[in-house]
Write a protein that holds these residues in place. Structure first.
Motif, mmCIF file in Angstrom:
data_model
loop_
_atom_site.group_PDB
_atom_site.id
_atom_site.type_symbol
_atom_site.label_atom_id
_atom_site.label_comp_id
_atom_site.label_asym_id
_atom_site.label_seq_id
_atom_site.Cartn_x
_atom_site.Cartn_y
_atom_site.Cartn_z
ATOM 1 N N PRO A 131 -1.805 1.741 -7.254
ATOM 2 C CA PRO A 131 -1.936 1.143 -8.560
ATOM 3 C C PRO A 131 -0.636 0.878 -9.421
ATOM 4 C CG PRO A 131 -2.300 3.472 -8.131
ATOM 5 C CD PRO A 131 -1.979 2.913 -6.995
ATOM 6 N N ASP A 132 -0.814 0.367 -10.493
ATOM 7 C CA ASP A 132 0.575 -0.149 -11.216
ATOM 8 C C ASP A 132 1.123 1.001 -11.766
ATOM 9 O OD1 ASP A 132 0.167 -2.918 -10.500
ATOM 10 O OD2 ASP A 132 -1.296 -3.166 -12.396
ATOM 11 N N ASN A 133 0.458 2.187 -12.158
ATOM 12 C CA ASN A 133 0.847 3.280 -12.690
ATOM 13 C C ASN A 133 0.441 4.443 -11.931
ATOM 14 O OD1 ASN A 133 2.084 2.386 -15.029
ATOM 15 N ND2 ASN A 133 0.119 1.631 -15.779
ATOM 16 N N PRO A 134 1.005 4.736 -10.738
ATOM 17 C CA PRO A 134 0.470 5.966 -9.892
ATOM 18 C C PRO A 134 0.486 7.196 -10.461
ATOM 19 C CG PRO A 134 2.317 4.948 -8.994
ATOM 20 C CD PRO A 134 1.878 4.204 -10.211
ATOM 21 N N ASP A 135 -0.090 8.148 -10.183
ATOM 22 C CA ASP A 135 -0.036 9.628 -10.567
ATOM 23 C C ASP A 135 1.084 10.199 -10.357
ATOM 24 O OD1 ASP A 135 -0.293 12.454 -11.119
ATOM 25 O OD2 ASP A 135 -2.091 12.675 -9.810
ATOM 26 N N PRO A 136 2.033 10.610 -10.930
ATOM 27 C CA PRO A 136 3.351 11.031 -10.615
ATOM 28 C C PRO A 136 3.269 12.444 -10.071
ATOM 29 C CG PRO A 136 3.222 11.274 -12.826
ATOM 30 C CD PRO A 136 1.925 10.498 -12.741
ATOM 31 N N PHE A 165 -6.580 -3.392 2.514
ATOM 32 C CA PHE A 165 -6.563 -2.169 1.846
ATOM 33 C C PHE A 165 -6.088 -2.450 0.543
ATOM 34 C CE2 PHE A 165 -4.976 -0.451 6.320
ATOM 35 C CZ PHE A 165 -6.281 -0.105 6.780
ATOM 36 N N MET A 166 -6.361 -1.341 -0.417
ATOM 37 C CA MET A 166 -6.185 -1.642 -1.629
ATOM 38 C C MET A 166 -4.753 -1.215 -2.180
ATOM 39 S SD MET A 166 -9.045 -2.267 -3.228
ATOM 40 C CE MET A 166 -8.574 -1.930 -4.888
ATOM 41 N N PRO A 167 -4.104 -1.937 -2.895
ATOM 42 C CA PRO A 167 -2.627 -1.737 -3.139
ATOM 43 C C PRO A 167 -2.617 -0.532 -3.931
ATOM 44 C CG PRO A 167 -3.503 -3.503 -4.491
ATOM 45 C CD PRO A 167 -4.590 -3.014 -3.570
ATOM 46 N N HIS A 193 -5.814 7.583 -1.119
ATOM 47 C CA HIS A 193 -5.177 6.633 -0.010
ATOM 48 C C HIS A 193 -5.892 6.698 1.467
ATOM 49 C CE1 HIS A 193 -2.229 6.633 -3.233
ATOM 50 N NE2 HIS A 193 -2.307 8.065 -3.175
ATOM 51 N N ASN A 194 -7.191 6.629 1.493
ATOM 52 C CA ASN A 194 -7.841 6.608 2.662
ATOM 53 C C ASN A 194 -7.990 5.437 3.627
ATOM 54 O OD1 ASN A 194 -7.945 9.507 2.705
ATOM 55 N ND2 ASN A 194 -10.213 9.286 1.681
ATOM 56 N N THR A 248 0.762 -1.329 0.090
ATOM 57 C CA THR A 248 -0.280 -0.146 -0.077
ATOM 58 C C THR A 248 0.864 1.286 -0.085
ATOM 59 O OG1 THR A 248 -0.195 0.053 2.449
ATOM 60 C CG2 THR A 248 -1.829 -1.316 1.379
ATOM 61 N N GLY A 249 2.272 1.229 0.428
ATOM 62 C CA GLY A 249 2.880 2.495 0.577
ATOM 63 C C GLY A 249 2.809 3.210 1.755
#
Length: 262
Positions: free
Chosen positions: A88-93, A84-86, A147-148, A48-49
């Motif tokens: 995304p493969d291509n997160p918003d930079p 929790f949701m992981p 990311h809540n 999740t980061g």
């Protein structure tokens, strides 16, 4: 929190709780207040980061300092968990959370741990200076609505239980002090004594149960993990943890890690 020494004295045969109150000194802390590491070194959940929840920071007795005298203690953290949701493969930079995540630099003594569910924990061995200082997770830079992960299990930004001190005291009259715990059966050749007799715990075992402790007699929720040495930590679920009202074992020598529900 109880240390399990190999030697005890006859004059200490008193109730463990009263002995602890008279003789113990603070040796660590649990709750959201972490060790003195940099915010960018705070462990992050690889899925999740999110910054991991601080479980415990602990000064160790000398014979439990298995990474050498320059690292006299460690801290344990728990990841965000399966709910929790992981990322995304291509997160918003441009996402400030993602930008902050790119600044993460794992502590040089961090050990990433995984359980049978492929969930993450982390152990960090600490210097005396890091054990003495107070550290905080990175600032929460999430944009509103993103990311809540604010339910359970906990992470560093929603772990609001009050901080508590840990007191480390000798665990008296444990016959398994200094012995690696193993499951016993008819073929087991070990000096380790089982806690069970006639379908119930022995009296000596009942007096040791329900304490977080280092070494000695183990009280797992289901089974004794393979590969434990005399130098392990046994935790009953602490505030904020998500191990299903179970127990957790982390070996300071072999790095074996496991937990199970009751």
């Amino acid at each position: 929190m109880w240390e399990d020494p190999s030697h005890t004295s006859e004059d200490s045969r008193v109730d463990p709780a009263s002995w602890a109150a008279q003789h113990s000194v603070p040796a660590g802390r649990i709750g959201p207040v972490g060790p003195g590491i940099a915010p960018e070194q705070w462990p992050r959940d690889p899925t999740t980061g999110m910054p991991m929840m601080h479980v415990i920071t602990l000064w160790l007795p000398e014979h439990f300092r298995r990474r050498g005298p320059d690292l006299p203690g460690f801290a344990l953290f728990q990841g965000a968990g399966e709910a929790f949701m992981p990322l995304p493969d291509n997160p918003d930079p441009a996402d400030p959370f993602v930008i902050d995540l790119h600044h993460h630099r794992p502590h040089p003594q961090q050990i990433l741990l995984t359980d049978i569910l492929d969930l993450y924990f982390a152990a960090i061995w600490l210097t005396a200076e890091e054990l003495t200082r107070i550290g905080s997770p990175p600032a929460d830079r999430r944009r509103p609505g993103e990311h809540n992960h604010d339910g359970l299990p906990r992470h560093a930004w929603n772990h609001d239980d009050p901080p508590l001190l840990v007191r480390l005291t000798p665990r008296r009259h444990d016959p398994n002090a200094g012995i690696a715990p193993v499951e016993r059966d008819a073929t087991t050749d070990t000096p380790y004594l089982s806690t069970w007799g006639d379908g119930d715990h022995h009296d000596w075992a009942n007096k040791l149960q329900w304490w977080n402790h280092l070494g000695g007699t183990i009280f797992p929720s289901q089974w004794i993990p393979d590969g434990l040495t005399p130098y392990y930590l046994d935790l009953i679920e602490l505030p904020g943890m998500n191990i299903g009202t179970g127990t957790l074992q982390y070996d300071l020598e072999s790095n074996v890690f496991d937990w199970a529900c009751g």
